[in-house]
Design a protein around this motif. Structure first.
Motif, mmCIF file in Angstrom:
data_model
loop_
_atom_site.group_PDB
_atom_site.id
_atom_site.type_symbol
_atom_site.label_atom_id
_atom_site.label_comp_id
_atom_site.label_asym_id
_atom_site.label_seq_id
_atom_site.Cartn_x
_atom_site.Cartn_y
_atom_site.Cartn_z
ATOM 1 N N PHE A 252 26.498 -22.948 22.439
ATOM 2 C CA PHE A 252 25.346 -21.961 22.526
ATOM 3 C C PHE A 252 24.289 -22.475 21.779
ATOM 4 O O PHE A 252 23.071 -22.564 22.058
ATOM 5 N N ALA A 253 24.487 -23.216 20.781
ATOM 6 C CA ALA A 253 23.280 -23.823 19.826
ATOM 7 C C ALA A 253 23.897 -24.688 18.959
ATOM 8 O O ALA A 253 25.178 -24.928 18.657
ATOM 9 N N GLU A 254 23.048 -25.447 18.342
ATOM 10 C CA GLU A 254 23.350 -26.639 17.564
ATOM 11 C C GLU A 254 22.618 -26.056 16.173
ATOM 12 O O GLU A 254 22.370 -27.176 15.273
ATOM 13 N N GLU A 255 22.722 -24.968 15.985
ATOM 14 C CA GLU A 255 22.256 -24.473 14.600
ATOM 15 C C GLU A 255 23.109 -23.447 13.917
ATOM 16 O O GLU A 255 23.662 -22.512 14.737
ATOM 17 N N ASP A 256 23.221 -23.408 12.552
ATOM 18 C CA ASP A 256 24.306 -22.404 11.888
ATOM 19 C C ASP A 256 23.196 -21.435 11.657
ATOM 20 O O ASP A 256 23.198 -20.849 10.531
ATOM 21 N N LYS A 257 23.153 -20.376 12.767
ATOM 22 C CA LYS A 257 22.149 -19.400 12.665
ATOM 23 C C LYS A 257 22.850 -18.244 13.480
ATOM 24 O O LYS A 257 23.471 -18.633 14.717
ATOM 25 N N PRO A 258 22.720 -17.019 13.159
ATOM 26 C CA PRO A 258 23.313 -15.964 13.985
ATOM 27 C C PRO A 258 22.381 -15.859 15.392
ATOM 28 O O PRO A 258 21.508 -16.455 15.507
ATOM 29 N N VAL A 259 23.248 -15.309 16.391
ATOM 30 C CA VAL A 259 22.808 -15.088 17.849
ATOM 31 C C VAL A 259 21.444 -14.373 17.756
ATOM 32 O O VAL A 259 20.638 -14.870 18.433
#
Length: 415
Positions: A252-259
């Motif tokens: 989904f993403a390459e960042e440690d952030k909430p959706v």
């Protein structure tokens, strides 16, 4: 450089107060190259505090403590530390002046309890606390450091950012700690681990891998501890690239952030707006989207259509479809998404309709059955899911899944 954190307070142990201090300190210190090897919460008792210090100092050179520095009799940390370091409490004029400044206009007179905040161990370095009455105390013994800070989060954060980290970095040489998190959806942890077994064998020895699962998603974290950060960044980047041929469709993403934050950032960047039509999630998607500062730029509103009458009257859902297919169905959720987009005048919308549980299910539609739809310039897309029997988990997974559906659709359309 390794360190430990000790938080003091009975309220932490009985769950009356959640220990957010440790999590925050862990994040900040790790960014600066410090390894947190243990976090301990202990009672407001002399024996518990001393025992925790003995154990921590047997393992590490740095111990950071929070809590128990208030002016009341139940706050015993200061006296305990004075005894532990063979020290005595002495009056400190600078601390007293700070107390008087902070309490000016708030109290008529400085009483003995307030004045007691100016009593500090004579074998510590006193660090002024400009945002609170309790000073920070820095002890050194046998080459090791113990720092005691107030438990009030705002006071602790000020001390860590402005005093503790700078002083520790002057004293100790730290390594680079680099984290890279890849967010993966809709693969069970055991299945993902099996798929990545060969990939894991390619990971260099100085890089560690962690699986951080939560309902419906897994955060795959790569961590490098090194003095050569340029090589580490390159090695991690290559490892992430090699993930895509294996599980690319689920990344989904390459960042440690909430959706919800990632979706909001994308909508803001593209100048687009969103609305929600929620049944089983009860407004949770709207809550998540609006929890991000500045969300008013892209979130226009939502309709919680729990009752069928609301689905009909506010979202334009066809009554015959409700009777024929039921509220938890593809035709209904698609009309909900289209209705929210139209009524609220947005570019995109997310709709949910399902059976969160624990009751209300049937053989045809068991608990955990959820239909989710997204609408936009691509038309309307819907999908049926079966999440399980736990109500709270079903609500959270439905919300995340709806936002993932839209995020991925927008990502694909922008490629």
């Amino acid at each position: 450089m390794n360190l430990e954190i000790i938080t003091i307070g009975n309220e932490l142990l009985i769950g009356q107060v959640v220990d957010t201090n440790s999590a925050w300190m862990g994040q900040q210190l790790n960014k600066e190259g410090f390894d947190i090897v243990r976090i301990t919460s202990v009672q407001d008792t002399v024996d518990a505090i001393k025992a925790s210090l003995d154990e921590a100092l047997s393992r590490v050179d740095i111990v950071l403590m929070t809590g128990g520095l208030g002016p009341t009799k139940d706050d015993i940390t200061k006296q305990t530390l004075a005894d532990y370091f063979d020290s005595k409490l002495v009056f400190n004029q600078d601390v007293y002046d700070n107390v008087c400044t902070l309490l000016k206009g708030r109290v008529k007179n400085i009483n003995e309890l307030n004045r007691g905040q100016a009593l500090v161990p004579d074998k510590c370095t006193v660090i002024n606390n400009p945002v609170g009455t309790a000073p920070v105390m820095w002890f050194e013994k046998d080459g090791k450091v113990v720092v005691s800070m107030p438990g009030v989060p705002g006071e602790m954060k000020h001390a860590v950012n402005n005093e503790i980290i700078p002083r520790l970095k002057e004293r100790y040489e730290t390594q680079h700690i680099i984290h890279k998190t890849v967010l993966i959806f809709n693969i069970p942890e055991a299945v993902l681990a099996e798929q990545l077994s060969s990939w894991e064998e390619t990971i260099p020895g100085y890089i560690s891998l962690a699986y951080l699962p939560s309902p419906g998603k897994i955060r795959l974290r790569l961590t490098a501890k090194t003095l050569d950060d340029s090589k580490a960044h390159k090695d991690i980047e290559n490892l992430v690239k090699s993930l895509y041929p294996i599980v690319g469709d689920n990344i989904f993403a390459e960042e440690d952030k909430p959706v919800h934050q990632l979706l909001g950032e994308m909508l803001k960047k593209e100048g687009k707006t969103i609305a929600t039509a929620e049944s089983c999630t009860g407004g949770y998607i709207g809550h998540l989207l609006t929890s991000i500062p500045g969300s008013s730029v892209y979130f226009r509103g939502g309709i919680i259509a729990y009752e069928n009458e609301i689905k009909e009257r506010l979202l334009g859902v066809c009554k015959n479809d409700l009777l024929k297919y039921g509220a938890v169905s593809q035709p209904v959720v698609e009309q909900m998404a289209l209705g929210a987009k139209k009524v609220l005048g947005t570019d995109y919308s997310i709709a949910t309709s399902g059976i969160a549980g624990p009751d209300g299910g049937s053989e045809e539609k068991p608990v955990g059955t959820v239909w989710i739809a997204i609408a936009g310039d691509f038309g309307v897309i819907s999908q049926k899911y079966q999440f399980g029997k736990m109500r709270e988990r079903n609500i959270h997974r439905s919300a995340d899944t709806g936002m993932v559906m839209l995020f991925q659709q927008l990502t694909n359309s922008l490629r």
